[in-house]
Scaffold this active site. Sequence first.
Site, PDB file in Angstrom:
ATOM      1  N   LYS A 193       0.852  -1.187   0.000  1.00  0.00           N
ATOM      2  CA  LYS A 193       0.000   0.000   0.000  1.00  0.00           C
ATOM      3  C   LYS A 193       0.888   1.237   0.000  1.00  0.00           C
ATOM      4  CE  LYS A 193      -3.647   2.298   2.611  1.00  0.00           C
ATOM      5  NZ  LYS A 193      -4.509   2.232   3.797  1.00  0.00           N
ATOM      6  N   LYS A 246      -2.033  -1.623  -3.977  1.00  0.00           N
ATOM      7  CA  LYS A 246      -2.914  -0.452  -3.935  1.00  0.00           C
ATOM      8  C   LYS A 246      -2.090   0.822  -4.006  1.00  0.00           C
ATOM      9  CE  LYS A 246      -5.929   1.769  -0.691  1.00  0.00           C
ATOM     10  NZ  LYS A 246      -6.242   1.918   0.679  1.00  0.00           N
TER      11      LYS A 246
HETATM   12  C1  PBG Z   1      -7.726   3.091   5.497  1.00  0.00           C
HETATM   13  C2  PBG Z   1      -7.875   2.962   4.046  1.00  0.00           C
HETATM   14  C3  PBG Z   1      -7.657   3.930   3.044  1.00  0.00           C
HETATM   15  C4  PBG Z   1      -8.086   3.356   1.863  1.00  0.00           C
HETATM   16  C5  PBG Z   1      -8.529   2.068   2.147  1.00  0.00           C
HETATM   17  N1  PBG Z   1      -8.365   1.846   3.492  1.00  0.00           N
HETATM   18  C6  PBG Z   1      -7.216   5.325   3.132  1.00  0.00           C
HETATM   19  C7  PBG Z   1      -5.860   5.709   3.497  1.00  0.00           C
HETATM   20  O1  PBG Z   1      -4.962   4.900   3.697  1.00  0.00           O
HETATM   21  O2  PBG Z   1      -5.694   6.908   3.652  1.00  0.00           O
HETATM   22  C8  PBG Z   1      -8.108   4.046   0.521  1.00  0.00           C
HETATM   23  C9  PBG Z   1      -9.118   3.558  -0.424  1.00  0.00           C
HETATM   24  C10 PBG Z   1      -9.426   4.452  -1.548  1.00  0.00           C
HETATM   25  O3  PBG Z   1      -8.813   5.523  -1.761  1.00  0.00           O
HETATM   26  O4  PBG Z   1     -10.329   4.096  -2.297  1.00  0.00           O
HETATM   27  N2  PBG Z   1      -6.485   2.994   6.029  1.00  0.00           N
END
Ligand code: PBG
Length: 325
Positions: A193, A246
Amino acid sequence: MRMRERRKNQTAREKFRQTQELSVKDLIMPVFVKEGISGKKEIRSMPGIYQFSLKEAVKEATRIYKTGIPSIILFGIPLARHKDAIGSGAYDQAGILPQAIRAIKKVVPKLNLIADVCMCEYTSHGHCGIVKGGDVDNISTIKILAQIALLYAQAGADMVAPSAMMDGQVKAIKDGLVRNNYSKVKIMAYSVKYSSGFYGPFRDAAESSPQFGDRRTYQMDYHNSDEAILESKLDIKEGADIIMVKPALGYQDIIYKTKKELKFPVACYSVSGEYAMIKAASLKGYLDEKKIVLEALTGFKRAGADFIITYYAAEAVKKWMKNKK
Ligand code: PBG
């Protein structure tokens, strides 16, 4: 070699097709459940995507299940007054997410229910864990993440998806699940991520913007790709059943590399900003939405994704996809 022979008509194109056509079974639809509202509220930066009340979320889950989409990923959004520095709303039995999980499981038990495990929606400062000395503290956070995951498992989640990017979070969660006889609950780890500007609209949707600083001390630096393999290997060792990359658009090299090197189930998350870009341009008439969405989603599959989390899942299946089974 006459390459155009392969493209001369639809039959030829289908015959020479390498990646299988996109299927409804590849898709996972995100659903936001908000405490204390009635009905549904459209997200400003994501037209067509809503925060649902508990009751509406059950209806939405039922509608999604009927399209043939096998899975949803659930995010809970508590009332602002239920947020605190330690995110205690996240591990409250009576919190919005455990309630939603129980309610949805009761009505559509066969829908594969994935619960996002993080603290950013529940902390007053918006970070993904416990803040100590201006940064998120790893040890105290993973203990809480393990409690949250167990709570969601007890509520009936089929799978938990830790997204906080803490070291050792998968192991902490796995140990907690196994110790309490929930080893059948699977873990889809947000292993890869990146810290990304593409999450902007999600923070409107989940009301989870960090109130100071950013997430760069825990989410990955987008200049790195070897690290994707390392992060994934660690999570696999710690007990992940699926690893996730992601964002997806702009990160297809990472999807490809992860799948190729690890040969492990890979999901990708086409995030809020990707949805927002395509939706906004389509609403303005700049893009052909159907063409762009099918091309992007197929691209993720071609890169190697076994599962695609996308805000377009329900719309694509209802309006544009041919092979609904
Ligand atoms: C929570 C989380 C996030 C997303 C999924 N789970 C946001 C972040 O890390 O700020 C992002 C999903 C999206 O942008 O569609 N930690």
